[in-house]
Design an enzyme around this catalytic site. Structure first.
Site, short mmCIF file in Angstrom:
data_model
loop_
_atom_site.label_atom_id
_atom_site.label_comp_id
_atom_site.label_asym_id
_atom_site.label_seq_id
_atom_site.Cartn_x
_atom_site.Cartn_y
_atom_site.Cartn_z
N ASN A 10 -3.15 7.96 54.04
CA ASN A 10 -3.32 8.45 52.67
C ASN A 10 -2.83 9.90 52.59
O ASN A 10 -3.00 10.69 53.52
CB ASN A 10 -4.76 8.30 52.17
CG ASN A 10 -5.80 8.93 53.06
OD1 ASN A 10 -5.64 9.02 54.27
ND2 ASN A 10 -6.88 9.38 52.46
N ILE A 11 -2.19 10.20 51.47
CA ILE A 11 -1.63 11.54 51.25
C ILE A 11 -2.15 12.04 49.91
O ILE A 11 -1.81 11.48 48.85
CB ILE A 11 -0.08 11.50 51.25
CG1 ILE A 11 0.44 10.87 52.57
CG2 ILE A 11 0.49 12.91 51.05
CD1 ILE A 11 1.95 10.65 52.61
N GLU A 12 -3.02 13.03 49.98
CA GLU A 12 -3.65 13.54 48.76
C GLU A 12 -2.85 14.72 48.19
O GLU A 12 -1.94 15.25 48.83
CB GLU A 12 -5.10 13.94 49.06
CG GLU A 12 -5.90 12.73 49.52
CD GLU A 12 -7.38 12.99 49.69
OE1 GLU A 12 -7.80 14.16 49.74
OE2 GLU A 12 -8.12 11.99 49.79
N GLU A 29 -2.14 2.28 52.41
CA GLU A 29 -1.50 0.96 52.35
C GLU A 29 -0.15 1.05 51.65
O GLU A 29 0.83 0.44 52.07
CB GLU A 29 -2.40 -0.02 51.58
CG GLU A 29 -3.74 -0.31 52.22
CD GLU A 29 -4.84 0.63 51.80
OE1 GLU A 29 -4.57 1.83 51.55
OE2 GLU A 29 -6.00 0.19 51.74
N CYS A 33 -7.52 -0.78 47.61
CA CYS A 33 -7.87 -0.63 46.20
C CYS A 33 -7.04 -1.60 45.36
O CYS A 33 -6.07 -2.21 45.85
CB CYS A 33 -7.64 0.81 45.74
SG CYS A 33 -5.91 1.20 45.44
N1 THU Z 1 -7.71 5.38 50.02
C1 THU Z 1 -6.76 4.73 50.76
O1 THU Z 1 -5.88 5.36 51.37
N2 THU Z 1 -6.84 3.39 50.83
C2 THU Z 1 -7.82 2.63 50.28
O2 THU Z 1 -7.80 1.42 50.43
C3 THU Z 1 -8.89 3.27 49.51
C4 THU Z 1 -8.72 4.70 49.24
C5 THU Z 1 -7.68 6.85 50.01
C6 THU Z 1 -7.25 7.49 48.71
C7 THU Z 1 -7.91 8.84 48.84
O3 THU Z 1 -7.08 9.70 49.59
C8 THU Z 1 -9.17 8.60 49.64
O4 THU Z 1 -8.98 7.32 50.26
C9 THU Z 1 -10.45 8.57 48.83
O5 THU Z 1 -10.33 7.73 47.74
#
Ligand code: THU
Length: 133
Positions: free
Chosen positions: A47-49, A60, A91
């Site tokens: 995940n990249i915020e 994903e 998600c």
């Molecule tokens: N996130 C994912 O990378 N995959 C998921 O299936 C659920 C949520 C990440 C997005 C965000 O960076 C963090 O989790 C919190 O929501």
């Protein structure tokens, strides 16, 4: 054909490795993913915020986009690894993106103590797809 347990274990390990690269200073929730093509290639994602929160991308989608940008669209399985107490399912947005490429994708959810296998069709039983229009 379903992936072997060795294939699954290797994919989970790649997802765990990808998690180490998670850029998640806002949620502090680190997610790793790994997607395997039917030809046996594996692509990873984390995940990249972003400080503009809505621009965050899930692990994903990073994994699948990484594969597609390398010319791969035929997938067998995707593993998601977190260290949350409960397993972390993709998600809704990621389910829809994955459904673009295969409905029978095997999804493996894993954390350090648990592992569960599902089909994408169980997670997203009625996707919006090419046949919808
Ligand atoms: N996130 C994912 O990378 N995959 C998921 O299936 C659920 C949520 C990440 C997005 C965000 O960076 C963090 O989790 C919190 O929501």
């Amino acid at each position: 054909m379903n992936p072997s347990s060795k294939t699954i274990d290797e994919l989970v390990k790649k997802a765990q490795e990808a998690r180490a690269h998670s850029y998640s200073p806002y949620s502090r929730f680190k997610v790793g993913a790994a997607i395997r093509t039917k030809s046996g290639k594996v692509y990873r994602g984390c995940n990249i915020e972003n400080c503009s929160y809505g621009l965050t991308v899930c692990a994903e989608r990073v994994a699948v986009y990484n594969a597609v940008s390398d010319g791969e669209t035929d997938f067998e399985a995707l593993a998601v690894f977190t260290e949350a107490k409960d397993l972390t399912p993709p998600c809704g947005a990621c389910r829809q993106v994955l459904s673009e490429f295969s409905k029978d994708l095997v999804i493996i959810l894993a954390n350090p103590g648990k592992q569960k296998e599902l089909k994408l069709s169980e997670l997203l039983p009625m996707p919006f797809n090419k046949q919808s229009f």
